[in-house]
Design an enzyme around this catalytic site. Structure first.
Site, mmCIF file in Angstrom:
data_model
loop_
_atom_site.group_PDB
_atom_site.id
_atom_site.type_symbol
_atom_site.label_atom_id
_atom_site.label_comp_id
_atom_site.label_asym_id
_atom_site.label_seq_id
_atom_site.Cartn_x
_atom_site.Cartn_y
_atom_site.Cartn_z
ATOM 1 C CG LEU A 125 -2.928 1.424 1.231
ATOM 2 C CD1 LEU A 125 -4.049 0.389 1.159
ATOM 3 C CD2 LEU A 125 -2.921 2.282 -0.026
ATOM 4 C CG HIS A 228 9.245 6.754 0.822
ATOM 5 N ND1 HIS A 228 9.386 5.496 0.285
ATOM 6 C CD2 HIS A 228 10.199 6.861 1.794
ATOM 7 C CE1 HIS A 228 10.366 4.863 0.888
ATOM 8 N NE2 HIS A 228 10.888 5.671 1.798
#
Length: 342
Positions: A125, A228
Site C-alpha cells: 500500500l 513507523h
C-alpha cells in the site's frame, strides 16, 4: 473522480515511479526494475488466470479518471509462505522463579516462527504524497476489502498486514543493529533489499533459540511492536476495520503484524449488494460510501454518495455507473466508508 482498478500491462512506468518513492523499509516494492517487473507480471497472471493460483497477487491502481494519472497502489497476496518461507518473531513471556531465593521474573522472549503460512496478506500500500487527502488513502486500502468480499474463495479465512517498523532518516533500524546485523553482517537497507527477493536465507542464518529482549539495548527494546510514523495512519485504519496486534513482529525492524478474520473485517461484514438504478442526481445525504462492482478482472471501486430505493435498489449517477462499468439492474456492493453515518 478517483477509481480503483486492477493493474494493467501499461502500468509499468507508473509502478516504477511509485517504487522510487516508497523509501527504506518498504520491502514489498523497491526501485529495482527486475522486482517491479516480476511483481507486475505476477499480478497480471493472477487476474488473467481461469482459476485461482495457489499463490496469487492482486495489485490495484488508484487512477485519476479525468487525467489518467496513477496516484497509488495496493495489493493482496492470496497465500503467503507456500513457496517461499514466511518468518516472524513471536513475542512470548517466560517465567524464571525460585521459591528458595524468593525470585520471580517475567521475561519477554522472541522466537522465530512461520505461524502464518497460508494466510492472505494485505500488502504494497502506497499513496503518492500529493494525493494524501480527500479520503483517497481510505479508498486505496479498503477497496481491497471490497474485492475480498466479492471473491472470498480466492483467499484464506485469515488475513494479515505487516506494518513498517521504526528506522531513522538515514535508514538505520535500532532493532536490526541489535540483532540482525550480528547474523547477516550487512546494514538494514541492504538486508531489506535482499528480503524483497525472498526470505529463504533467513532460515539459514537467524537463530532458532529464543532471544531475551531484556538483553537488547534500550533503543532496540523501545521499537518492538512500534509502527513507523509514516505508517501510523494505515495502522489506525486497519484497526478501525477490526485488525489487531497479536504479538508477532517483523524480524528486521520489529514492526507489528496485524491480523483479522476476513469475515470479521467491517467492510467485508457490513457491505451489501443491491441492484443499480441510474439517475441524474441521487441524494443530499453527505455520507461517503464505498461502491464497487462485483467483477473480478474488471473490478472497479469508487467513493461517492447514493440513495436507497426500497430494500433492493440503490440510486447512483450516470458518472458513477460509468466509472464502475455498470448498467441499470446490475449489481453493486456498497458500504459506508467509515462504518458510521452522520
Amino acid at each position: 473522480m478517483m477509481i480503483i482498478r486492477p493493474i494493467k500491462s501499461c502500468d509499468y512506468d507508473a509502478l516504477w515511479h511509485i517504487a522510487n518513492h516508497t523509501g527504506v523499509g518498504f520491502s514489498s516494492l523497491q526501485p529495482k526494475p527486475d522486482m517491479v517487473r516480476r511483481k507486475m507480471d505476477w499480478a497480471l497472471e493472477s487476474f488473467a488466470a481461469s482459476s485461482a493460483l495457489d499463490e496469487s497477487l492482486y495489485l490495484f491502481m488508484l487512477e485519476d479518471h479525468k487525467t489518467g494519472e496513477i496516484a497509488g497502489v495496493s495489493g493482496i497476496e492470496s497465500a503467503i509462505g507456500l513457496s517461499d518461507p514466511w518468518y516472524n518473531f513471536k513475542i512470548n513471556t517466560q517465567v524464571h522463579a525460585s521459591r528458595e531465593l524468593n525470585v520471580y521474573n517475567r521475561l519477554t522472549t522472541m522466537t522465530l516462527c512461520s505461524d502464518h503460512t497460508g494466510y492472505s496478506e494485505l500488502c504494497t500500500l502506497f499513496l503518492m504524497p500529493e494525493y494524501r487527502h480527500s479520503n483517497f488513502g481510505r479508498l486505496l486500502s479498503k477497496a481491497r476489502m471490497m474485492f475480498m468480499a466479492n471473491h472470498p474463495l480466492h483467499f484464506n479465512e485469515n488475513v494479515i498486514a505487516e506494518m513498517r517498523g521504526c528506522c531513522n532518516d538515514s535508514g538505520e533500524s535500532p532493532f536490526w543493529e541489535a540483532i540482525g546485523r550480528h547474523f547477516f553482517n550487512v546494514d538494514f537497507v541492504t538486508a531489506d533489499q535482499q528480503v524483497a527477493q525472498g526470505k529463504t536465507f533467513i532460515a539459514e542464518l537467524m537463530p532458532r533459540h529464543p532471544i531475551y529482549t531484556n538483553m537488547l539495548p534500550q533503543d532496540a527494546q523501545a521499537v518492538i511492536g512500534e509502527t513507523h510514523s509514516d505508517t501510523l495512519p494505515a495502522r489506525k485504519l486497519l484497526e478501525s476495520e477490526g485488525f489487531h496486534y497479536t504479538h508477532y513482529i517483523d524480524i528486521f525492524d520489529a514492526g507489528p503484524l496485524l491480523e483479522a478474520r476476513v469475515r470479521d473485517i467491517r467492510t467485508v461484514r457490513d457491505s451489501k449488494e443491491y441492484k443499480v438504478q441510474i439517475h441524474e442526481s441521487t441524494t443530499t445525504d453527505q455520507t461517503d460510501w464505498l461502491l464497487s462492482n462485483t467483477d473480478f478482472n474488471q473490478f472497479r471501486c469508487i467513493l461517492g454518495h447514493l440513495s436507497f430505493e426500497g430494500l433492493e435498489f440503490v440510486n447512483i449517477t450516470r458518472a458513477q455507473a460509468d466509472a464502475l462499468q455498470l448498467d441499470s439492474n446490475d449489481t453493486v456492493r456498497v458500504v459506508p466508508l467509515t462504518g458510521r453515518r452522520p
